[in-house]
Each structure stands twice: as structure tokens, then as C-alpha cells.
Design an enzyme around this catalytic site. Structure first.
Site, PDB file in Angstrom:
ATOM      1  N   LYS A 116       0.838  -1.199   0.000  1.00 49.57           N
ATOM      2  CA  LYS A 116       0.000   0.000   0.000  1.00 49.57           C
ATOM      3  C   LYS A 116       0.880   1.260   0.000  1.00 49.57           C
ATOM      4  CE  LYS A 116      -3.867  -2.067   2.580  1.00 49.57           C
ATOM      5  NZ  LYS A 116      -4.766  -2.582   1.583  1.00 49.57           N
ATOM      6  N   LYS A 158      -2.885   1.159   8.921  1.00 50.07           N
ATOM      7  CA  LYS A 158      -3.033   0.008   8.036  1.00 50.07           C
ATOM      8  C   LYS A 158      -1.701  -0.697   7.876  1.00 50.07           C
ATOM      9  CE  LYS A 158      -6.519   1.783   4.853  1.00 50.07           C
ATOM     10  NZ  LYS A 158      -6.814   2.043   3.437  1.00 50.07           N
ATOM     11  N   GLY A 164      -7.767  -7.793   2.013  1.00 50.97           N
ATOM     12  CA  GLY A 164      -8.981  -8.489   2.431  1.00 50.97           C
ATOM     13  C   GLY A 164      -9.573  -7.920   3.705  1.00 50.97           C
ATOM     14  N   GLY A 165      -9.338  -6.637   3.920  1.00 51.80           N
ATOM     15  CA  GLY A 165      -9.945  -5.996   5.082  1.00 51.80           C
ATOM     16  C   GLY A 165      -9.228  -6.295   6.392  1.00 51.80           C
ATOM     17  N   HIS A 208     -17.148   3.263  -0.956  1.00 49.64           N
ATOM     18  CA  HIS A 208     -16.078   2.543  -1.657  1.00 49.64           C
ATOM     19  C   HIS A 208     -16.452   2.458  -3.127  1.00 49.64           C
ATOM     20  CE1 HIS A 208     -13.026  -0.813  -2.126  1.00 49.64           C
ATOM     21  NE2 HIS A 208     -13.729  -0.877  -3.244  1.00 49.64           N
ATOM     22  N   GLU A 275      -9.055   1.027  -6.584  1.00 52.04           N
ATOM     23  CA  GLU A 275     -10.053   1.293  -5.542  1.00 52.04           C
ATOM     24  C   GLU A 275      -9.901   2.701  -4.968  1.00 52.04           C
ATOM     25  OE1 GLU A 275     -11.020  -3.131  -3.893  1.00 52.04           O
ATOM     26  OE2 GLU A 275      -9.677  -1.920  -2.658  1.00 52.04           O
ATOM     27  N   ARG A 293      -5.706  -8.283 -10.084  1.00 53.01           N
ATOM     28  CA  ARG A 293      -6.301  -9.602 -10.373  1.00 53.01           C
ATOM     29  C   ARG A 293      -7.760  -9.387 -10.721  1.00 53.01           C
ATOM     30  NH1 ARG A 293      -9.451  -9.405  -5.842  1.00 53.01           N
ATOM     31  NH2 ARG A 293      -8.391  -8.608  -3.999  1.00 53.01           N
TER      32      ARG A 293
END
Ligand code: ADP
Length: 669
Positions: A116, A158, A164-165, A208, A275, A293
Site C-alpha cells: 500500500k 493500516k 482483504g480488510g 467505496h 479502488e 487480479r
């Protein structure tokens, strides 16, 4: 063109890829672990190779085993699906070494977008704004606390390598920061093998939004419009749709422009998703991350654009240019997807395991189901709980939502509990219908947690009893017992014209209800807690239309001995229905004249009558031998006394509740 493709995945996405292979005439090779020997993807593929034991680390995450399987089967290409190895560089690197085509982006693209921190740096360079925050490589505590203060609380810590959250931690105030950093670092190291963290401003009412992009190896890159995935739980998507509702053209354009800029800057050459997060009501979307992906939610994009993303991925991997230019890609209609998980949303979203005893598929226009399960599938604790996706398409959002709600009501997975009732309540919630979506949707729509609407618990219990009764009637008489017996069945009246009742217990979870049932051939009177209801039931294939006091509902049904599964409104509830043997004869409810009676506990065959009229019997003594559902039962005398009248004969088939004999209580009884 590729002639044989191995899918390094399982579940619905493996089945999804196989479907496109079949359409394109590409031979498909599945891989499977011990737990997946009989899974749907194994059955659907042209070939299947066992790659290891049930734990993912020694099978679906084992790149060497997958490469060996590709080499052994002669597969020319590997599609990774999503999850597992799809965003790790090890598999594409091994593909390159072995001369196998990797259906995905370059290892470099995967690597830099997998972090990230790094992806935010690249996005910034490409002129795409990230969420205000700290994305520096200096991970010193003091530096990070200072950065958080500058950003302003609350902040979100983060894990740079997270996904995946997972690996996110909300921090409300500076005094909590040191401890939060320590825990987050430890978790990041344990969970993702990389302790680097970043800090972001916590967006208060986030939406989102994401953009599907796809590029080829010749410099071509297009976007396939946006998706909205704001309905989330624990930072994980629950409902996804395309296009996004209530989004201005201006914001939409910004999203497309930013996504293409980022994709171009990396010469992105496969399907990917950029995103973004947007504060509700504002118009500045911030870059969150890029997924290199195919996404779980790709079907909604396929439905509104008419393109097959898996086909495009495969063709591009084989070197073909993009088949379509940006101007030719248009949005047509609306699509909404929900993730059907084996979990219990009423009990803390506890995962469910078990075997799928039956499936009832929804019909109707515009419904697509991407499933990883079939009848007989085992849902094991080894992998994630997503069983299938139900996707609805319509000319507009309202039509799509209506179709989805209807499909969720009629789609039933018997044997393994799912979250369908919860999904249905989301889709039909006024806020969802109005398109008012933020990631707080679920908390706000169900402030006390979601619970199934139990408008009338008794109705479901009554329905379960009726389903059981009609099922027992239908199978009471095995045809091999001869034609005269098949005249038998369920009977309202005993021999002497007296009514007979069956007492049933219906158990669901910790609750047990006692019912009395009388009637036959789908027309019953059922009493529960002193109230008698008129019930009629009509079987329609796997379904049953059940009318209770004149109001009719259609249920999906599955019966296995005493287990009755009822599916209604998308949720499957399991009941245990059993005749109450103990109370036989004592149940007459005033309808039976004379002495206490022995009644048939369920439809079946009277094998032997051990007593004669006038004989004295004591309570508990076997007086009739009865056979039902392939079981022999000894029916005991309910009381001590003298046999007064016998209503049945050996060899006779009787219905549930049919009077078998009456006993005159003895003086002492
Ligand atoms: P992952 O890689 O684990 O999916 P993301 O960065 O994509 O993590 O974020 C997942 C979800 O977490 C987002 O869809 C959003 O709901 C929430 N989220 C992420 N960043 C923020 C933020 N800065 N403020 C509020 N919510 C956030």
C-alpha cells in the site's frame, strides 16, 4: 490461442473460469486438495490434479505443486483466480521459468501494487491523490505519532502488505497511538510477513468506489466503468453493484481518469481494479489501493458491459490486443451482486460447515449464479465461507434490486446455513433502495445487529409439521408391500368413526413446540398452544405452497427422516419433527370417546397385534408392533387396563394418528 489452462484456485471462481474455457474450447485443468476431492470445480474441469493436503499452505498456496500440476497435465497457461497466489509474485515468476503463460499482470506490477505504501507513491507520481495520511518508509514511533497528529484524529493504521480488510486499526486519540502502533506492527508481521504500517485519515462516511481497468501487452488500456462496494462488514464487501448510484458525472470522470493514469504509468497489461474512497456528499475521491487480479465482484461489470472479463484476460495473456476500444464500451442497465456465505449473521456471523443436502435454484429473468457448490458438496472449515454469488441484472437499479431480492428468497441451500436472509434484508432496506450507501450501512440499518424477522414463528413450525406429514404420507407405503397396501395412508377417522390425532414435537434450536395434527392428503388441522389452524399444503416439485388459515406462502422444502428444512425469504431453517410416542393415547383433546387410545405414531404398517379384546395389559407392555420409515417399533400400552376395542389388523397400513386400539383403564389405573 491457449489450448489448455490450469486454474490455480477452487470454489466459485474456479468454476467461473472453467465456464469461459468451455465456451472458448480451451481444455481446463482443476487442482484440488484432500478436502476438495469431490468439489464442484473438480467435477466441472476436463482434468483435475491433486496438489496436497487440505490446509491451503500445502495445496492452493504451494506454487511448486501448482507448477508441477501444470507441467504434468501439459497446461500451457495458469489462471490464478482471486485470493491464494493471485497477488504473489512467486507463481508468475515460476511460470516464466517454466515457459507457462501467466494469466495476469507482470510480477513487477503485482509487486509494487501489493504494497500500500509503494502503490500510493506510484499513484502520487502519476498525479492520483491518495487518502491524506502518512505513507513514509520511516517507521519510527515518534515520526508516526507526529504524522497522526498532523493528519488529525481519528486515524486508521493500516498494514502496508494487508489485504482483504485485515490489518486495519482505528485510533481515536493520540494517547492510544503508541499501543496501537505496537499491536498493528505485531499483527502485520504475523499476518503478512511485513511490519510496515501507514496511517490514513479516517474518512467518516466513506463510500467505496472502484474502477475496472484492463490493458494488453501492446499499450492498450481501457476502463470498464465503476462499481460501488460500500455495503461492507469488517471492511469486507457484502454487496456490489455497477454502476454506482447517486454519483455525479464529474466524480465518475475523475475516477476513470485517475485509474487510467495509474494503469498507464505502470503499463498495466491485464485486468485490474483501482479502488477509491469518497466521503459521502463530497466530490474528491481518494486512491486506496489497486488489486492486480480479477475481483470477486467482476460479474456486475460483465453484465452492464456485455464483456467476458475472463476471456479478455486469457486472450490478452496469449498476446492478443484488446478486442474493443474505449468508445465502443458502453453501460447498459444495472447489476447488483451479493455474496452468499456459509455463516450465521444472527449469531455473530459464525461460519457454518456441513454438507449441501439439496439446492433449490432461483429462476427468473436477469439472474446469474456463480456457484462453487452443488448438491453433495462439503463445506469444510479449511477455506473461506463464500459459497456462491447471486447477481441480478435489470434495465435499471430498481428492477435489478427487485429481481435480486426475489432470487434470494427462492434460492435455498439445504444442509448448510447461509446469510441469505441478511442479504435479502439489506437489498430491501429503504436506504439501500434509495441508494444511500456508505460503509456504515450495515451498522446503521441494523443497529442492534441483524436478526431474522420472525413475523410468526408459529407459522414456520406449523409449516414444518405439515411438510413432514405430507412427506410421511407419500412414503408411508413402500410399493413392494403390494397394491392393497398402497390404498392406505393417512386417515382422519379411526375405525369406529372417531377422530384420531397425532402429537408431534417440532424442535428448532433450543425450542421445542408440541403440536397436534389431524387430517390427511395435505389438508390438516394443526393445533399449537391451544389454537387450531386450518392448514393445506400442495407440493410443487421441491417447493410447497402452504396455506395457514387462508394465507398462502411458498416454501422451499427438504425432508430427510425427521429433519425438515424450510426455506423462506432466503433463509433456510431446520426443524426436527417427531411423533410424540410418550403421549400416544393421552392426546385425544376431547375428540376421542371411550378409554385411552393407542394411536399410530406416524403413517406405517401394523406388523402384529399382540393382544385380543378383553385381555388385561399393564402400562408399558408391548401391544402392537409397528413399522414405519424402515424402522420396527414396539408400541407400549399407554395405561394399564383391559383391551376394549381393536381397530387395526396385522398387515394394514394406517395413517399418522389412526386409532389402533382402545383400553379401558383398570380400577387402579
Ligand atoms: P484491503 O486491502 O484490506 O481491502 P483497503 O485499503 O482496500 O484494504 O480498504 C478496505 C476498506 O476499508 C475500504 O473499502 C473502506 O471501507 C475501509 N477503509 C480503508 N481506508 C479507509 C479510511 N482511510 N477511512 C475509512 N475507511 C477506510
Amino acid at each position: 490461442m491457449i489450448r489448455k489452462l490450469l486454474i490455480a484456485n477452487r470454489g466459485e471462481i474456479a468454476c467461473r473460469v472453467i465456464e469461459t474455457c468451455r465456451r472458448l474450447g480451451i481444455a481446463s485443468v482443476a487442482v484440488y486438495s484432500d478436502a476438495d476431492q469431490n468439489s464442484l470445480h473438480v467435477r466441472q474441469a476436463d482434468e483435475a490434479v491433486h496438489i496436497g493436503t487440505s490446509d491451503a499452505a500445502s495445496s492452493y498456496l504451494n506454487a511448486d505443486s501448482i507448477i508441477n500440476a501444470a507441467n504434468a497435465s501439459g497446461a500451457e497457461a495458469i489462471h490464478p483466480g482471486y485470493g491464494f497466489l493471485s497477488e504473489r509474485v512467486v507463481l508468475p515468476k515460476l511460470c516464466e521459468k517454466n515457459g507457462i503463460i501467466w494469466v495476469g499482470p507482470s510480477p513487477e506490477a503485482i509487486e509494487c501494487m501489493g504494497s500500500k505504501i509503494e502503490s500510493k507513491r506510484i499513484a502520487k507520481e502519476a498525479g492520483v491523490a491518495g487518502v491524506p495520511g502518512y505513507h513514509g518508509t520511516d517507521q519510527d514511533d515518534a515520526v508516526m505519532v507526529k504524522a497522526a497528529t498532523k493528519i488529525g484524529y481519528p486515524v486508521l493504521i493500516k498494514s502496508s502488505a494487508g489485504g482483504g480488510g485485515r490489518g486495519m486499526r482505528r485510533v481515536e486519540q493520540e494517547s492510544d497511538m503508541m499501543e496501537a502502533l505496537e499491536i498493528a506492527r505485531r499483527e502485520a508481521q504475523a499476518g503478512f510477513g511485513d511490519s510496515s504500517l501507514l496511517i490514513e485519515k479516517l474518512i467518516q462516511r466513506p463510500r467505496h468506489l472502484e474502477v475496472q481497468i484492463i490493458g494488453d501487452k501492446h499499450g492498450g488500456l481501457v476502463h470498464l466503468f465503476e462499481r460501488e462496494c460500500s455495503v461492507q462488514r469488517n471492511y469486507q464487501k457484502v454487496v456490489e453493484e455497477a454502476p454506482a448510484p447517486r454519483l455525479s458525472d464529474e466524480v465518475r470522470e475523475r475516477l476513470f481518469e485517475a485509474s487510467l493514469k495509474l494503469g498507464k504509468s505502470m503499463k498495466y497489461d491485464s485486468a485490474g481494479t483501482v479502488e477509491f474512497i469518497l466521503e459521502e456528499g463530497e466530490d474528491q475521491p481518494y486512491f486506496l489501493e489497486m488489486n492486480t487480479r480479477l475481483q470477486v465482484e467482476h460479474p456486475v461489470t460483465e453484465l452492464i458491459t456485455g464483456l467476458d472479463l475472463v476471456e479478455m484476460q486469457i486472450r490478452i495473456a496469449a498476446g492478443e490486443p484488446l478486442p474493443i476500444s474505449q468508445e465502443k464500451i458502453t453501460v447498459n442497465g444495472w447489476a447488483i451482486e451479493v455474496r452468499v456465505n456459509a455463516e450465521d449473521p444472527a449469531v455473530g456471523y459464525q461460519p457454518n460447515v456441513g454438507s449441501v443436502r439439496g439446492l433449490r435454484l432461483p429462476s427468473g429473468d436477469g439472474i446469474r449464479i456463480d456457484t462453487g457448490i452443488a448438491r453433495g458438496s462439503e463445506v469444510t472449515p479449511h477455506y473461506d465461507s463464500m459459497l456462491a454469488k447471486v447477481i441480478a441484472y435489470g434495465s435499471g437499479r430498481t428492477v435489478a434490486a427487485q429481481r435480486l431480492a426475489a432470487a434470494l428468497s427462492s434460492y435455498s441451500v439445504f444442509g448448510v446455513g447461509t446469510n441469505q436472509g441478511f442479504l435479502r434484508d439489506i437489498i430491501t432496506h429503504p436506504k439501500f433502495i434509495a441508494g444511500e450507501l456508505t460503509t456504515r450501512f450495515i451498522d446503521e440499518a441494523f443497529p442492534d445487529g441483524w436478526k431474522p424477522v420472525e413475523s410468526d414463528k408459529h407459522h414456520a413450525v406449523i409449516a414444518a409439521a405439515a411438510v413432514w406429514a405430507i412427506h410421511i404420507e407419500a412414503r408411508a407405503v413402500p410399493p413392494e408391500l403390494g397394491p392393497f397396501l398402497s390404498l392406505g395412508g393417512f386417515r382422519v377417522l379411526g375405525r369406529a368413526g372417531k377422530c384420531a390425532l397425532t402429537r408431534l414435537s417440532v424442535v428448532h434450536g433450543n425450542t421445542k413446540k408440541l403440536l397436534e395434527l389431524i387430517g390427511d392428503k395435505g389438508v390438516y388441522e394443526i393445533s399449537i398452544e391451544g389454537v387450531t389452524h386450518k392448514v393445506s399444503i400442495r407440493a410443487i416439485g421441491q417447493d410447497a405452497s402452504i396455506s395457514i388459515d387462508g394465507i398462502s406462502h411458498r416454501y422451499g422444502t427438504y425432508v430427510d427422516n425427521s429433519t425438515v428444512d424450510l426455506s423462506f425469504g432466503g433463509a433456510v431453517t431446520s426443524y426436527q419433527v417427531k411423533p410424540e410416542l410418550d403421549s400416544i393415547g393421552s392426546s385425544s383433546g376431547g375428540a376421542v370417546a371411550g378409554g385411552p387410545r393407542l394411536a399410530a405414531p406416524m403413517p406405517g404398517l401394523v406388523v402384529a397385534v399382540q393382544v385380543e379384546v378383553g385381555q388385561i395389559v399393564s402400562e408399558g407392555e408391548t401391544i402392537v408392533t409397528f413399522e414405519a420409515m424402515k424402522l420396527m417399533m414396539s408400541l407400549p400400552a399407554p395405561i394399564s387396563g383391559e383391551i376394549k376395542e381393536i381397530f387395526c389388523e396385522p398387515g394394514e397400513t394406517v395413517g399418522a394418528g389412526a386409532a389402533l386400539l382402545d383400553i379401558e383403564p383398570s380400577e387402579s389405573a
